[in-house]
Enzyme design. Structure first.
Site, PDB file in Angstrom:
ATOM      1  N   GLN A  33       1.011  -1.042   0.082  1.00 47.42           N
ATOM      2  CA  GLN A  33      -0.032  -0.102   0.061  1.00 47.42           C
ATOM      3  C   GLN A  33       1.054   1.360   0.008  1.00 47.42           C
ATOM      4  O   GLN A  33       1.951   1.332   0.661  1.00 47.42           O
ATOM      5  CB  GLN A  33      -0.977   0.068   1.184  1.00 47.42           C
ATOM      6  N   THR A  34       0.483   2.252  -0.664  1.00 48.80           N
ATOM      7  CA  THR A  34       1.255   3.518  -0.917  1.00 48.80           C
ATOM      8  C   THR A  34       1.260   4.157   0.336  1.00 48.80           C
ATOM      9  O   THR A  34       0.584   4.290   1.337  1.00 48.80           O
ATOM     10  CB  THR A  34       0.524   4.608  -1.815  1.00 48.80           C
ATOM     11  N   SER A  35       2.537   4.797   0.521  1.00 49.02           N
ATOM     12  CA  SER A  35       2.707   5.705   1.780  1.00 49.02           C
ATOM     13  C   SER A  35       3.674   6.540   1.308  1.00 49.02           C
ATOM     14  O   SER A  35       4.596   6.577   0.348  1.00 49.02           O
ATOM     15  CB  SER A  35       3.679   4.729   3.109  1.00 49.02           C
ATOM     16  N   LYS A 165       2.441   1.260  -4.163  1.00 48.44           N
ATOM     17  CA  LYS A 165       1.665   1.324  -5.375  1.00 48.44           C
ATOM     18  C   LYS A 165       1.484   2.761  -5.946  1.00 48.44           C
ATOM     19  O   LYS A 165       1.590   3.467  -5.189  1.00 48.44           O
ATOM     20  CB  LYS A 165       0.360   0.605  -5.175  1.00 48.44           C
TER      21      LYS A 165
END
Lengths: 177, 273
Positions: A33-35, A165
């Protein structure tokens, strides 16, 4: 580390000079997951997407952003369990530094020690590299700082960065702004 | 003592190897080096809203006062403080170590530390050193389960009490508590009683002296009143400053710069690649 039968490192060089396991680890990070994090003039902001696998999961029990010390926090992209292990180790190192020098650990030192741990797991016997990239955000005497630490153990200081992502979209957006 | 050999752990841990040799030397007449004992008065009591801890500030090395204003109330957690009597190095090291462990534990659990956790960590450590770590502690704090006060002896035994005293001045302080303590004291009454008990120790015990430190811990708040009372002020400092009498005159001030020794090396040929 590891059973005697696995005292050789599982991360070996390919003929082209790459460590394939680390490349795969980065792929694992890239599908997480994007961070992202942004360094401001008077602080640092880190954020991540908290998408739970089902609505039945207790949202409060999932903690993706963690404190390492009162003034250093971290977020990740990649495998959650690997993140937990790293957070635990980093906290212990920060605590040992504080006990030894009676000074809160500077952000660079903590990043360096965490990166060392991650590198050890690419060269020891019977273990695999961590499947996380960390964004470490901290504020010490040198002001606000943002570092990214990769599975290989390399770390970079960023003014703004994104992982996971859609990282290319995120980075383009950050570069523009 | 058992005669079987014990495997020494490869790293960490205390090695008792030299104890026999030390015993042999003291028997032969060699004086063991002295260490800084605190010879203290430390007290604690539970009042209506929490816990009050008090301590004197004298550290002694035999008959000499080594530190006139030392800190005997040590930080363990934001809601837990610990007074230490005995060998100063031991109390400092033990409280420092357990405070570190408590901090890591707080990160892991995401909750405030409990007094009973600090108590168990301390007593386990002290027991494993069989009394050689000479630290007698009064541990007090307020956690989610309420206010708590405990005493810990150097061998590792503990007591849970509404009011407690430790150190060489403990009898003097306990006499004050036994006479005047009652349940449900207010903050001001509690502080006054603790200050009285410590003063009793300061004035009646040689090992205690100087000032009174007090720490008040309530739910969600703590006050560290360092040098709350100073019943022994120093009076000898001359306000006029020091001046030389006529007999000692400054005749001459001469500064001789030391000559620098400079070595000249011949310029050699550059290294060949």
């Amino acid at each position: 580390m590891g059973d005697s039968q696995y005292s050789f490192s599982l991360t070996t060089f390919s003929p082209s000079g790459k460590l394939v396991q680390i490349e795969h680890a980065l792929t694992a990070v890239g599908s997480g997951q994007t961070s992202l994090g942004i360094k401001a003039s008077n602080g640092v902001v880190i954020a991540t997407e908290k998408k739970l696998p089902s609505i039945l999961v207790d949202e409060a029990s999932v903690q993706k952003i963690q404190h390492l010390t009162p003034n250093i926090g971290t977020v990740y992209s990649g495998m959650g369990p690997d993140f937990r292990v790293l957070v635990r180790k980093s906290r212990k190192q920060a605590e040992q530094y504080l006990r030894l020098y009676k000074e809160p650990i500077p952000v660079t030192q903590l990043v360096r020690e965490t990166a060392t741990v991650m590198q050890e797991f690419t060269q020891s016997g019977g273990v695999r590299p961590f499947g996380v990239s960390l964004l470490v955000a901290g504020y010490d005497d040198k002001g606000p700082q943002l570092y990214q630490v990769d599975p290989s153990g390399s770390y970079f200081s960023w003014k703004a960065s994104a992982m996971g992502k859609n990282v290319s979209n995120a980075k383009t957006f950050l570069e523009k702004r | 003592m058992s005669q079987t050999a014990v495997d020494v752990p490869p790293k960490g841990g205390f090695s008792f190897d030299l104890c026999k040799r030390n015993d042999m030397l003291t028997q032969k007449g060699l004086k063991a080096p002295s260490f800084l004992k605190t010879g203290t008065t430390i007290v604690g009591l539970i009042f209506k809203d929490g816990v009050i801890l008090g301590a004197d500030t004298r550290a002694t090395e035999g008959p000499i006062v080594a530190d006139k204003n030392c800190e005997k109330i040590h930080y363990m957690a934001p809601n837990i403080y610990c007074c230490g009597a005995g060998t100063a190095a031991d109390t400092e090291a033990v409280t420092d170590m357990v405070s570190s462990q408590l901090r890591l534990h707080r990160y892991q659990t995401g909750r405030d530390s409990r007094v009973i956790t600090a108590l168990t960590l301390l007593k386990k450590h002290l027991f494993s050193y069989q009394g050689h770590v000479s630290a007698a502690l009064v541990l007090g704090g307020v956690d989610i389960t309420g206010p708590h006060l405990h005493t810990i002896y150097p061998h590792g035994s503990t007591d849970t009490l509404p009011f407690a005293t430790m150190g060489s001045g403990s009898l003097a302080a306990m006499s004050v508590f036994e006479a005047k303590y009652k349940e449900g004291l207010t903050r001001d009454e509690g502080i006054k009683l603790v200050a009285e008990a410590i003063c009793s120790g300061i004035f009646n015990d040689l090992g205690s002296g100087s000032n009174v430190d007090i720490c008040v811990i309530t739910k969600g708040n703590k006050e560290y009143l360092r040098n709350y009372m100073e019943p022994n002020p120093r009076t000898y400092v001359s306000s006029k400053g020091y001046s030389f009498t006529k007999k000692t005159e400054v005749l001459l001030t001469k500064i001789t710069p030391l000559l620098e020794r400079v070595e000249i090396t011949e310029v050699g040929e550059a290294m060949e690649e």
